[in-house]
Design a protein around this motif. Structure first.
Motif, PDB file in Angstrom:
ATOM      1  N   LYS A   4       0.912  -1.222  -0.016  1.00  0.00           N
ATOM      2  CA  LYS A   4      -0.032   0.188  -0.111  1.00  0.00           C
ATOM      3  C   LYS A   4       0.582   1.245  -0.046  1.00  0.00           C
ATOM      4  O   LYS A   4       1.822   1.418   0.696  1.00  0.00           O
ATOM      5  N   ILE A   5       0.420   2.094  -1.088  1.00  0.00           N
ATOM      6  CA  ILE A   5       1.372   3.375  -1.093  1.00  0.00           C
ATOM      7  C   ILE A   5       0.300   4.818  -0.470  1.00  0.00           C
ATOM      8  O   ILE A   5      -0.761   4.699  -1.146  1.00  0.00           O
ATOM      9  N   VAL A   6       1.020   5.287   0.499  1.00  0.00           N
ATOM     10  CA  VAL A   6      -0.182   6.537   0.906  1.00  0.00           C
ATOM     11  C   VAL A   6       0.785   7.793   0.336  1.00  0.00           C
ATOM     12  O   VAL A   6       1.768   7.962   0.765  1.00  0.00           O
ATOM     13  N   GLY A   7      -0.199   8.734  -0.217  1.00  0.00           N
ATOM     14  CA  GLY A   7       0.406  10.047  -0.601  1.00  0.00           C
ATOM     15  C   GLY A   7      -0.112  10.873   0.501  1.00  0.00           C
ATOM     16  O   GLY A   7      -1.239  10.926   0.946  1.00  0.00           O
ATOM     17  N   ILE A   8       0.831  11.719   0.678  1.00  0.00           N
ATOM     18  CA  ILE A   8       0.617  13.019   1.661  1.00  0.00           C
ATOM     19  C   ILE A   8       0.968  14.332   0.989  1.00  0.00           C
ATOM     20  O   ILE A   8       1.903  14.478   0.251  1.00  0.00           O
ATOM     21  N   ASP A   9      -0.174  15.190   1.133  1.00  0.00           N
ATOM     22  CA  ASP A   9       0.243  16.633   0.571  1.00  0.00           C
ATOM     23  C   ASP A   9       0.069  17.620   1.739  1.00  0.00           C
ATOM     24  O   ASP A   9      -0.947  17.881   2.063  1.00  0.00           O
ATOM     25  N   PRO A  10       1.334  17.797   2.371  1.00  0.00           N
ATOM     26  CA  PRO A  10       1.241  18.989   3.106  1.00  0.00           C
ATOM     27  C   PRO A  10       0.943  20.154   2.654  1.00  0.00           C
ATOM     28  O   PRO A  10       1.479  20.840   1.608  1.00  0.00           O
ATOM     29  N   GLY A  11      -0.273  20.737   2.895  1.00  0.00           N
ATOM     30  CA  GLY A  11      -0.812  21.855   2.239  1.00  0.00           C
ATOM     31  C   GLY A  11       0.215  23.255   2.334  1.00  0.00           C
ATOM     32  O   GLY A  11       1.039  23.285   3.129  1.00  0.00           O
ATOM     33  N   HIS A  12      -0.052  23.944   1.430  1.00  0.00           N
ATOM     34  CA  HIS A  12       0.536  25.167   1.029  1.00  0.00           C
ATOM     35  C   HIS A  12       2.118  25.387   0.912  1.00  0.00           C
ATOM     36  O   HIS A  12       2.733  24.109   0.657  1.00  0.00           O
TER      37      HIS A  12
END
Length: 210
Positions: A4-12
């Motif tokens: 399983k691959i989790v994408g994380i987008d730390p905003g801004h």
């Protein structure tokens, strides 16, 4: 979990970009590529710093639990639009995407966490609604359970560029209110951040059924 691959987008990011891009595939609406974000009224911490701190801790937590993780950014001085973030996650092979943000309003007494995801009537990603909704509910519930934050529930929005361009189940978590003194201090503390990351990871585990 290794598959399983989790994408994380730390905003801004350290500076917003007011140039515009399409709100979604084929959209006639154009929005700013990435806004400046809010900041902690008590701690002085900008949102872009907080989201990356939590993003990095969440990555460590997930890797420790056996996941693979991709992040849209690992530093502050970048210029990555919301569409570019979504496309990057799409192309990374990620199974899901968790977008990290923090709230700000004029009323300092407003506090709590919420989730945002596309609706069943989205003109762009309606096919992802069931999974995105499940992801939103699982992550928000586990996060609030671990941190003790008030849950404000899940909000359905079809105007979020970073969600509209996604091809994987996506949730945007508003971690708390930077305009509320207690939320702000909690989110800035090392002990608080540790629980925040663990709660988010618990929700991801629950989504996948681990």
């Amino acid at each position: 979990k290794g598959k399983k691959i989790v994408g994380i987008d730390p905003g801004h990011q350290s500076r917003g970009n007011s140039g515009t891009e399409q709100n979604g595939p084929g959209s006639k609406v154009y929005k700013a590529k990435v806004s400046g974000g809010t900041y902690g009224r008590t701690t002085g911490i900008p949102e872009y710093r907080l989201t990356l701190q939590i993003g990095k801790k969440l990555k460590s937590e997930l890797v420790n639990r056996g996941y693979q993780v991709v992040m849209t950014r690992t530093k502050h001085k970048v210029n990555i639009s919301n569409k570019q973030r979504a496309v990057f996650i799409n192309e990374s092979g990620a199974d899901i995407c968790v977008r990290l943000h923090a709230d700000g309003v004029g009323n300092a007494s407003v506090r709590g966490a919420s989730a945002q995801c596309s609706s069943s009537k989205s003109p762009y990603v309606s096919g992802l609604y069931k999974k995105s909704n499940k992801l939103s509910k699982e992550v928000l519930a586990a996060y609030c359970k671990k941190t003790g934050f008030r849950s404000l529930g899940t909000f359905y929005r079809d105007d979020l560029t970073g969600t509209n361009w996604s091809t994987v189940p996506t949730t945007l978590i508003e971690l708390g209110f930077m305009t509320n003194p207690s939320d702000d201090r909690y989110m800035a503390s090392a002990a608080g951040q540790k629980k925040m990351a663990a709660g988010l990871a618990d929700g991801i585990d629950a989504y996948f059924g681990f």
